[in-house]
Design a protein around this motif. Structure first.
Motif, short mmCIF file in Angstrom:
data_model
loop_
_atom_site.label_atom_id
_atom_site.label_comp_id
_atom_site.label_asym_id
_atom_site.label_seq_id
_atom_site.Cartn_x
_atom_site.Cartn_y
_atom_site.Cartn_z
N ARG B 125 26.79 -1.98 4.44
CA ARG B 125 26.58 -3.43 4.49
C ARG B 125 26.65 -3.93 5.94
O ARG B 125 25.84 -4.74 6.38
N GLU B 126 27.62 -3.42 6.67
CA GLU B 126 27.81 -3.83 8.07
C GLU B 126 26.54 -3.57 8.89
O GLU B 126 26.02 -4.46 9.56
N VAL B 127 26.03 -2.36 8.78
CA VAL B 127 24.86 -1.98 9.58
C VAL B 127 23.61 -2.69 9.07
O VAL B 127 22.78 -3.16 9.85
N PHE B 128 23.49 -2.80 7.74
CA PHE B 128 22.35 -3.47 7.11
C PHE B 128 22.25 -4.93 7.60
O PHE B 128 21.18 -5.41 7.96
N LYS B 133 19.66 -8.94 9.23
CA LYS B 133 19.98 -10.37 9.34
C LYS B 133 20.08 -10.81 10.80
O LYS B 133 19.50 -11.80 11.21
N PHE B 134 20.86 -10.06 11.58
CA PHE B 134 21.06 -10.47 12.98
C PHE B 134 20.07 -9.80 13.94
O PHE B 134 20.12 -10.04 15.13
N GLU B 135 19.21 -8.97 13.37
CA GLU B 135 18.09 -8.36 14.09
C GLU B 135 18.53 -7.58 15.34
O GLU B 135 17.90 -7.68 16.39
N TYR B 136 19.60 -6.84 15.21
CA TYR B 136 20.00 -5.91 16.26
C TYR B 136 19.11 -4.68 16.17
O TYR B 136 18.69 -4.29 15.07
N THR B 137 18.87 -4.04 17.30
CA THR B 137 18.12 -2.79 17.27
C THR B 137 19.09 -1.63 16.97
O THR B 137 20.32 -1.82 17.06
N SER B 142 24.32 1.02 17.46
CA SER B 142 25.03 2.24 17.81
C SER B 142 26.08 1.97 18.88
O SER B 142 27.21 2.44 18.81
N LYS B 143 25.70 1.16 19.87
CA LYS B 143 26.62 0.83 20.97
C LYS B 143 27.74 -0.09 20.47
O LYS B 143 28.91 0.10 20.80
N LEU B 144 27.35 -1.07 19.65
CA LEU B 144 28.32 -2.07 19.19
C LEU B 144 29.42 -1.45 18.34
O LEU B 144 30.60 -1.73 18.52
N ALA B 152 23.59 5.40 12.36
CA ALA B 152 23.16 4.01 12.14
C ALA B 152 21.87 3.98 11.32
O ALA B 152 21.77 3.23 10.34
N LYS B 153 20.91 4.82 11.72
CA LYS B 153 19.62 4.86 11.00
C LYS B 153 19.81 5.24 9.53
O LYS B 153 19.23 4.64 8.63
N SER B 154 20.66 6.26 9.33
CA SER B 154 20.90 6.73 7.96
C SER B 154 21.53 5.63 7.10
O SER B 154 21.13 5.43 5.95
N ARG B 155 22.47 4.87 7.68
CA ARG B 155 23.09 3.77 6.91
C ARG B 155 22.10 2.65 6.64
O ARG B 155 22.11 2.03 5.58
N ILE B 156 21.24 2.38 7.64
CA ILE B 156 20.22 1.33 7.44
C ILE B 156 19.31 1.72 6.27
O ILE B 156 19.03 0.92 5.37
#
Lengths: 96, 175
Positions: B125-128, B133-137, B142-144, B152-156
């Motif tokens: 949910r966090e990464v999604f 929603k917040f349109e982070y790349t 990954s940095k945040l 990150a990609k796998s969770r998205i």
């Protein structure tokens, strides 16, 4: 469904709770409540006050008792009733 | 400011500038933090969690290193506060929309999004939310949150699949 469509769907929901107008003040108040306690933070005036409370709560009630009450109290504390109340467990000694 | 400092038992220029700096950061970041926490818990309780986040932030603000971004730093605290809350309050696995009002015509839509988010694990949910929603790349996420880009990609993707399946089942078809 592509990512753009998904973003559109999520962006249609604009709900976010309204920021309370006094939020910063509430945070300041909570900071104050959560301050770590230390002896340094204890006002010096509180020490005599604490001693006065101890005097009032513990010492004065004892001094206000009458002399008979005090005697009873001392007797109660000092008197060892154990030997008075126990039966003679070595009664067989009498028969010898 | 002087009154605030005396209430907090602070004195001196350093302490004054510390509190001023913290307040400035709070003003700059509270909107994002509130929105992020709300999207994680989907309830007005988000406001309480925002306060808790900044309280915890203040407690360790002296140790905050200026070479990292305040937003990143406070975001990590907000995430810990939110995770703790979700762990302690298992009933939040079923969202209770406390923001519903009789004239709220967006309620059903919002409720559907909440129920869809419920299907995602907290980490998904966090990464999604950050991505859609917040349109982070992906590199920004990954940095945040300090995870490899692959994670990150796998969770998205897993979050996306669950959410889209839910939307499809509820009548919102692929277009």
């Amino acid at each position: 469904m592509n990512d753009i469509k998904l973003k559109e769907i999520l962006n249609k929901d604009h709900s976010t709770p309204v920021k309370p107008s006094n939020e910063w003040n509430s945070i300041i108040n909570k900071m104050n409540r959560n301050k770590k306690w230390s002896f340094k933070s204890l006002p010096v005036m509180l020490i005599p006050l604490a001693l006065a409370i101890v005097l009032v709560v513990l010492v004065l009630p004892i001094q206000n008792t009458t002399s008979s009450e005090r005697e009873n109290l001392i007797e109660f504390v000092i008197d060892d009733s154990y030997f008075d109340q126990t039966s003679e467990s070595y009664a067989w000694v009498d028969y010898i | 400011m002087q009154k605030v400092l005396s209430v907090l038992g602070l004195s001196g220029k350093d302490q004054e500038s510390l509190l001023e700096s913290f307040q400035k950061h709070y003003i700059e970041t509270e909107g994002f933090i509130r929105s992020y926490i709300y999207w994680m818990v989907r309830s007005e309780v988000a406001n309480d969690l925002v306060q808790e986040t900044y309280l915890k932030g203040w407690k360790s603000f002296e140790r905050f290193q200026n070479n990292s971004s305040f937003k990143t730093w406070i975001y990590k605290i907000a995430t810990n506060v939110t995770y703790d809350f979700l762990k302690k309050n298992k009933q939040f696995k079923t969202f209770e929309d406390t923001m519903k009002s009789p004239e709220d015509n967006q309620y059903e839509y919002r409720d559907m999004i909440s129920r869809g988010l419920l299907l995602l694990t907290v980490k998904e949910r966090e990464v999604f939310i950050l991505f859609f929603k917040f349109e982070y790349t992906v590199p920004e996420i990954s940095k945040l949150i300090e995870i490899p880009e692959g994670t990150a990609k796998s969770r998205i993707h897993s979050g996306r699949d669950k959410f889209v399946n839910f939307l499809n089942k509820n009548g919102i078809k692929n277009e």
